[in-house]
Write an enzyme that holds these catalytic residues in place. Sequence first.
Site, short mmCIF file in Angstrom:
data_model
loop_
_atom_site.label_atom_id
_atom_site.label_comp_id
_atom_site.label_asym_id
_atom_site.label_seq_id
_atom_site.Cartn_x
_atom_site.Cartn_y
_atom_site.Cartn_z
N PRO A 146 0.84 -1.20 0.00
CA PRO A 146 0.00 0.00 0.00
C PRO A 146 0.88 1.25 0.00
O PRO A 146 1.79 1.37 0.83
CB PRO A 146 -0.78 -0.13 1.31
CG PRO A 146 0.08 -0.97 2.20
CD PRO A 146 0.81 -1.91 1.29
N GLN A 186 -6.22 -1.40 3.23
CA GLN A 186 -5.47 -0.99 4.41
C GLN A 186 -6.19 0.17 5.09
O GLN A 186 -6.49 1.19 4.47
CB GLN A 186 -4.04 -0.55 4.08
CG GLN A 186 -3.27 -0.25 5.37
CD GLN A 186 -1.84 0.19 5.16
OE1 GLN A 186 -1.59 1.27 4.66
NE2 GLN A 186 -0.89 -0.66 5.55
N CYS A 219 3.57 3.08 9.17
CA CYS A 219 3.90 4.31 8.45
C CYS A 219 4.57 5.32 9.39
O CYS A 219 4.01 5.66 10.44
CB CYS A 219 2.65 4.92 7.84
SG CYS A 219 2.99 6.44 6.91
N HIS A 275 7.89 -4.82 7.68
CA HIS A 275 8.94 -4.03 7.03
C HIS A 275 10.19 -4.17 7.88
O HIS A 275 10.20 -3.79 9.05
CB HIS A 275 8.52 -2.57 6.91
CG HIS A 275 9.48 -1.74 6.11
ND1 HIS A 275 9.06 -0.79 5.21
CD2 HIS A 275 10.83 -1.71 6.05
CE1 HIS A 275 10.10 -0.21 4.65
NE2 HIS A 275 11.20 -0.75 5.16
N ASN A 316 8.89 -7.40 3.88
CA ASN A 316 8.81 -6.17 3.11
C ASN A 316 10.05 -5.33 3.42
O ASN A 316 10.60 -5.40 4.50
CB ASN A 316 7.53 -5.42 3.49
CG ASN A 316 7.40 -4.04 2.87
OD1 ASN A 316 7.09 -3.06 3.53
ND2 ASN A 316 7.64 -3.94 1.57
N GLY A 319 13.26 -3.18 0.94
CA GLY A 319 14.51 -3.40 0.22
C GLY A 319 14.46 -4.45 -0.87
O GLY A 319 15.49 -4.76 -1.47
#
Length: 438
Positions: free
Chosen positions: A70, A125, A155, A228, A268, A270
Amino acid sequence: MKSTVYNLLSALAPLHYDNLTYCHKQSLKILNRFSGQHKRFHSLMGKDPVHLEKRMVDGQYLPPWFSVAPMMDWTDNHYRTLARLISKHAWLYTEMVVAETIVHQRNNLDRFLAFSPEQHPIVLQLGGSNLENLAKAAEFANAYSFDELNLNCGCPSGKVAGHGCFGARLMFDPKFVADAMSAIAANCSVPVSVKCRIGVDDHDSYNELCDFVYAIVSNSPTRHFIVHARKALLSGLSPAENRKVPPLKYEYYFALLRDFPEVQFTINGGITGIDQVNAARRQGAHGVMVGRAAYNNPWSTLRHVDSAVYGIPTSSLSRRQILEKYRMYGDSVLGKYGPGKPSIRQLVKPLLNLFHSEPGNGLWKRKADAALRRCKTIECFLEETLDAIPDSVLDSTLHRSPSDWEGSFADIDGMLPPPYKLSLQQSMSVSACLGISN
């Protein structure tokens, strides 16, 4: 020998999670205002068998082995339409939609939630930090038949993590996240998931990450995390810097696979191409999420997903054919929600990277800039710009074959942190929830 955390969490992880509800009754008081009964958490099922049977096997969509992240202002309806024309099986995520937007725009929800059936499998999301609004948002979104609802806990943007008090900042409060996931799950009929970082600011140890996952898994129906593999720094770095400056720690992700075997984790951060996706999968990753590479170079990034990741023949469409299909879509939705909503510029935006690094790409973008000042339709835009791209590029359907690249994952097993161990307090909490006496 299986660890204590595995044994305890296994007791909490049947296919349906009705036994969890009494462990967080307070949050359910809010939930039940909006839901007549707690919905069952079920398998990844498509809900409209009429459309796109090609993407379903035995009535189910293929697993989220590859997904497109997203991204605000990027993964809108228009980009997702283009992405689905290139890959039939990649899981697509919406932009984050704030729960309050859904609640306050309840009479205009199509503008924020509607999508074409061709976009399945697709995940919505949500962003937010208010249980009541998250519950309402999930209830309203449920009518749109998304395949999963996801909560943004990763985020680092100041607009999200700062002023809104959600995004990555939610990782400081795993109990709230568990209650939020229960609120969302109670008001929808699809699986729920969390997207998070490996840590925030100086709360970045592996044990703290495990505490976060454990708290959510043991107190909500959540069984899928998109991780992430960088921590978020909430002050001093911009969102763009937060995607590059904090070091990647893939070892944290792979340690989660070891310590929470009953949970699904998607990696998630890279990862920019199919070679890396396949390397992560060979190392044991349940799923891989790719972000900006899928937007900045959609043809190269998405073209081999179906064949290289899912083992299913890639679509034979050329970019010329894809653009013709996109033209029909684009011209049909221009101004659908009022003048300039969407605009020609918004519809063209996802196309501008379709010829990344190809002959004629520079001229194509210069022509595109000029055409956007004059054209009122996608048809006009393509007529004025496509002569910049050689026919050999427009009509090609094949790209290079993925390699056996191992990259950052080759030696990961030797880098894993020590196994996670429950604290005494956590063990007592789980025992109490399960009715186990000392």
